[in-house]
Write an enzyme that holds these catalytic residues in place. Structure first.
Site, short mmCIF file in Angstrom:
data_model
loop_
_atom_site.label_atom_id
_atom_site.label_comp_id
_atom_site.label_asym_id
_atom_site.label_seq_id
_atom_site.Cartn_x
_atom_site.Cartn_y
_atom_site.Cartn_z
CG HIS A 190 3.91 5.18 8.72
ND1 HIS A 190 4.51 6.15 6.96
CD2 HIS A 190 2.33 4.31 7.88
CE1 HIS A 190 4.00 5.09 6.13
NE2 HIS A 190 2.61 4.31 6.34
NE ARG B 83 6.07 -0.69 5.87
CZ ARG B 83 4.51 -0.38 6.32
NH1 ARG B 83 4.85 0.58 6.06
NH2 ARG B 83 4.13 -0.84 7.36
NE ARG C 93 -2.68 -0.56 2.51
CZ ARG C 93 -4.07 -1.38 1.99
NH1 ARG C 93 -5.64 -0.04 1.80
NH2 ARG C 93 -4.64 -2.44 2.08
CB THR C 94 3.26 2.53 2.51
OG1 THR C 94 2.66 2.25 3.05
CG2 THR C 94 4.32 3.67 2.67
CE LYS D 234 25.21 -11.05 -1.73
NZ LYS D 234 25.63 -9.57 -2.56
#
Ligand SMILES: [Zn+2]
Lengths: 149, 305
Positions: free
Chosen positions: B131, B103, B53-54, B82
């Site tokens: 957020h 994110r 969504r974001t 890694k």
């Protein structure tokens, strides 16, 4: 009890008025066991102000800002005296700074500073009782959460 | 503040005027979008954990204004697996992009990225911390529907203890003389730190476990999901999950112009039978992510002063 005489130092630092239970924590903060100059540690000495106290004298060296900040967190009652040529040239209570950098770990295990071993930074919101906010995860920490680096 | 080159990491970094300015730019862009506004600019879209969504909202926001998007949607495709540090990853990406949207599951990750990067970083969510673009789109939604952010009565419902969106919204709304109603089971109440902050600002709030007792007062009801992961004991979860399920029965207990919001996705907190009522604002809310993110991208990239 007879007052114990602790010899004067010519140059260095005297940390005075430490609560006895905090004295050895301050010894640890200053890493005194590795110093090769004069170090004197007194605990349970008489104090008019706080009953019993601890005193630490260090010859020819002065605590760093980081060390002073750590002492302020662990033993906020302590006084720091700077000695030059047998004279006390400054004497002040240790102060918790507004921003604490590097010296404590974040208590939030999910904080990036713990996940990636990154240096920490906290904003002190209130000094007594102590409340501070992590610059990274923004969680609030209190005195009980303090763990020195 | 001047936005060019600025990072958008936490709602706490924004003053009231900053918030209002961003929302005003969003309104202008929504009204007359310029398809070439971000032409020649590259957005790195770094999703260290999935959030379709974001990610889609940011990537559409960029593309619709003529900008380009590079990046990854899972950490598996980067070198992260890694053991490369976030710091090093960002230092590398910094050279290929004009703005970084990220994110990350770890709290504080976006702040560290902003310190590593020369280009502006926009936080698309860092664990349960912040957020900010969600909060700004929530505010934009409220502003659009109510015409103002000032002096509203806002109810927050559900998991207020762990709910990142309600925490940030609470901080943001505290600039606007909001009357807060925190509606939750005791075990999921708004954390003390947030309540203390409101008290310090002289704002009033009410804590209540029964929605019906306060629902008539509300201009906005912000519903959140009660997440299963929050409960170590599945029995506890069951007890609370159905605690606040909104359906048509709520309609006789609310103001005519009361609006229901939800950050989505919903599970069963809001019955679909409410979707067609004029109270449902949650789908508009999701769509408002585009103009708000366009505003932020245009501002930090310096294409709008
Ligand atoms: Zn932290």
């Amino acid at each position: 009890m007879k007052e114990l005489k602790i010899s004067a130092i010519r140059e260095g630092a005297v940390i005075d008025h430490i609560s006895p239970e905090n004295a050895f924590k301050v010894v640890e903060i200053l890493n005194l066991k590795d110093k090769d100059d004069i170090v004197m540690v007194g605990v349970n000495l008489q104090s008019k102000k706080i009953g019993k106290k601890g005193v630490i004298k260090i010859g020819n060296s002065f605590p760093t800002k980081e060390e002073i900040d750590k002492i302020a967190l662990i033993a906020p009652e302590a006084n720091l005296n700077i000695i030059k040529d047998y004279n006390v040239i400054s004497k002040e209570r240790v102060k918790i700074p507004d921003v604490l950098e590097v010296i404590i770990r974040c208590a939030n295990p999910k904080c990036i500073t713990n996940a990636e071993n990154h240096k920490t930074k906290f904003y002190v919101l209130e000094k007594s009782p102590l409340r501070m906010r992590c610059h990274y995860c923004e969680r609030i920490m209190e005195a009980a959460d303090i763990e020195l680096v | 503040m001047r936005f060019k080159g600025k990072d958008i990491i936490s709602i706490r970094d924004l003053e009231k005027d900053d918030i209002l300015y961003i929302l005003d730019v969003a309104r202008k862009i929504e009204k007359s979008p310029d398809q070439d506004l971000l032409k020649g600019k590259v957005m790195a879209s770094l999703f260290f954990e999935p959030s379709t969504r974001t990610r889609l909202s940011f990537e559409s926001a960029m593309s619709l204004l003529g900008g380009k998007v590079v990046g990854f949607a899972e950490p598996g495709v980067s070198s992260l697996k890694k053991g490369e540090t976030l710091w090093d990853t960002i230092k590398m990406v910094d050279r290929y992009a004009d703005v970084i949207v990220m994110r990350h599951p770890v709290e504080g990750a976006a702040r560290i990225a902003s310190e590593a990067a020369n280009v502006p970083v926009i936080n698309g969510g860092d664990g349960s911390n912040q957020h900010p673009t969600q909060t700004l789109l929530d505010l934009y939604t409220i502003l659009k529907t109510k015409g103002t952010l000032e002096n509203l009565s806002v109810g927050m419902l559900g998991d207020l203890k762990y709910g990142r969106t309600v925490h940030s919204l609470c901080i943001a709304l505290s600039h606007f003389n909001t009357k807060f109603y925190f509606i939750s089971p005791d075990a999921l109440a708004m954390p003390r730190d947030y309540l203390k902050d409101l008290e310090r600002k002289g704002l009033s709030y009410t804590e209540e476990s029964d929605l019906i007792k306060v629902s008539k007062e509300l201009d906005i009801l912000y519903v959140t999901r009660i997440q299963k992961e929050r409960f170590p004991d599945p029995m506890e979860y069951k007890k609370y999950a159905g605690f606040y399920r909104l359906d048509k029965r709520i309609l006789s207990h609310i103001k005519k112009d009361m609006k229901i919001m939800h950050p989505l996705p919903r599970v069963d907190e809001i019955h679909p039978e409410l979707d067609s009522t004029e109270h449902a604002l949650y789908f508009d809310q999701a769509a408002n992510g585009i103009p708000v993110r366009q505003a932020l991208l245009s501002l930090v990239l310096g294409r709008i002063e």
